[in-house]
Design a protein around this motif. Structure first.
Motif, PDB file in Angstrom:
ATOM      1  N   ALA A 178      -0.342  39.071 108.957  1.00 25.37           N
ATOM      2  CA  ALA A 178      -1.120  37.876 109.275  1.00 25.37           C
ATOM      3  C   ALA A 178      -1.884  38.114 110.571  1.00 25.37           C
ATOM      4  CB  ALA A 178      -0.196  36.671 109.419  1.00 25.37           C
ATOM      5  N   THR A 179      -2.964  37.361 110.766  1.00 25.27           N
ATOM      6  CA  THR A 179      -3.793  37.522 111.968  1.00 25.27           C
ATOM      7  C   THR A 179      -2.998  37.408 113.264  1.00 25.27           C
ATOM      8  OG1 THR A 179      -5.720  36.688 110.773  1.00 25.27           O
ATOM      9  CG2 THR A 179      -5.833  36.657 113.175  1.00 25.27           C
ATOM     10  N   PRO A 180      -2.122  36.375 113.433  1.00 22.98           N
ATOM     11  CA  PRO A 180      -1.364  36.291 114.691  1.00 22.98           C
ATOM     12  C   PRO A 180      -0.529  37.533 114.956  1.00 22.98           C
ATOM     13  CG  PRO A 180      -1.171  34.254 113.448  1.00 22.98           C
ATOM     14  CD  PRO A 180      -1.830  35.242 112.545  1.00 22.98           C
ATOM     15  N   THR A 181       0.032  38.126 113.911  1.00 20.26           N
ATOM     16  CA  THR A 181       0.870  39.315 114.076  1.00 20.26           C
ATOM     17  C   THR A 181       0.075  40.460 114.676  1.00 20.26           C
ATOM     18  OG1 THR A 181       2.038  38.627 112.071  1.00 20.26           O
ATOM     19  CG2 THR A 181       2.496  40.826 112.899  1.00 20.26           C
ATOM     20  N   ILE A 182      -1.143  40.679 114.177  1.00 24.40           N
ATOM     21  CA  ILE A 182      -1.980  41.769 114.669  1.00 24.40           C
ATOM     22  C   ILE A 182      -2.260  41.604 116.161  1.00 24.40           C
ATOM     23  CG2 ILE A 182      -4.272  42.819 114.513  1.00 24.40           C
ATOM     24  CD1 ILE A 182      -4.234  42.100 111.515  1.00 24.40           C
TER      25      ILE A 182
END
Length: 295
Positions: A178-182
């Motif tokens: 997911a975007t937040p993880t990146i």
């Protein structure tokens, strides 16, 4: 259409970077410190998001790539763009930055195996010409000299190349994380590498509000919307739509600071809008073709 709206919204928010920066510079904060806090504060926001949604964990073997993303797309991108502005000026630096669609088209063909169509290349050329008209129009009209040097040109091209890697990396890793993880892993590493080059200034409450607003609007929300759109679009189309950013920047400068569009600015905006329209049109045709093939 949903992917287009996501990317267009992100580009509109990126178009506000100049406004936030101008007001923050007036508070006595340097450009590199602004870049550092934009990354650091956005990291806190993404970390809170990822923690609440339980999206913090990544596979250990992916850490080098995530750290590499932070180095290339935060440290090198932020640093090279600031150096380009210093050495060749804001206008030419913006043109060199928005060579990104050309880099994306080439890298998408080489890395992602996306088709390099005539329409894509035409849109890339129109966006670069459009940004050149908006950014360099005043010098062309007044005959003001351009401040050119090889280091500044190289820094500007590097900013465009590293900016393009946002798109390529997103397409390679979006399906895994997911975007937040990146950004939980990329932003702190990129900010840490900027840290040695930052001279920190005393900040007023207003300065902190501007820095928080910059991180919230142009990093946390904008990148969340952008990567949501990138899941629905190919990388070249997304990069072309994102060049709507300088149009928003020019319009906001006109509304807030009375900066007028020149004839070149109007022509440049028209070229970008036509390129974005062609992207939408080609995307609609591709979806219709896919639907017919499925029948």
């Amino acid at each position: 259409m949903v992917g287009f709206l996501y990317v267009l919204s992100a580009a509109s928010m990126w178009g506000l970077i100049g406004l936030f920066t101008q007001y923050t510079l007036a508070e006595g904060i340097s450009a590199l410190e602004i870049a550092f806090w934009r990354a650091a504060l956005a990291w806190i926001m993404f970390l809170i998001h990822a923690s609440l949604t339980k999206q913090v964990k990544v596979h250990r073997t992916d850490l080098p790539a995530l750290f590499g993303f932070g180095f290339i797309c935060v440290t090198l991108f932020y640093g090279s763009y600031q150096l380009a502005i210093r050495d060749v000026g804001i206008g030419l630096a913006a043109v060199l930055l928005y060579t990104a669609p050309a880099w994306v088209a080439l890298l998408s063909w080489l890395v992602l195996k996306e088709a390099l169509t005539t329409t894509k290349m035409a849109c890339v050329v129109m966006t670069i010409l459009g940004v050149a008209c908006i950014s360099l129009g005043p010098q062309l009209l007044t005959g003001a000299p351009f401040n050119l040097n090889l280091f500044g040109l190289a820094a500007g091209l590097l900013s465009g190349f590293t900016y393009a890697l946002y798109y390529i990396f997103g397409k390679k890793f979006l399906y895994r994380y997911a975007t937040p993880t990146i950004f939980v892993y990329a932003l702190p590493f990129g900010a840490a590498l900027l840290f040695p080059f930052v001279t920190f200034a005393d900040k007023t409450p207003q300065a902190w509000l501007l820095l928080i607003g910059l991180a919230l609007v142009t990093s946390y929300i904008a990148f969340s919307l952008y990567y949501a759109g990138l899941k629905r679009l190919d990388a070249t189309h997304a990069s072309i739509i994102a060049t709507f950013e300088p149009v928003v920047a020019a319009l906001s400068a006109y509304i807030l600071f009375g900066e007028h569009f020149s004839i070149f600015g109007s022509i440049g905006s028209a070229l970008i809008l036509v390129a974005v329209f062609l992207v939408i049109l080609s995307g609609s045709k591709a979806r219709r073709a896919e639907a017919l093939n499925e029948v």
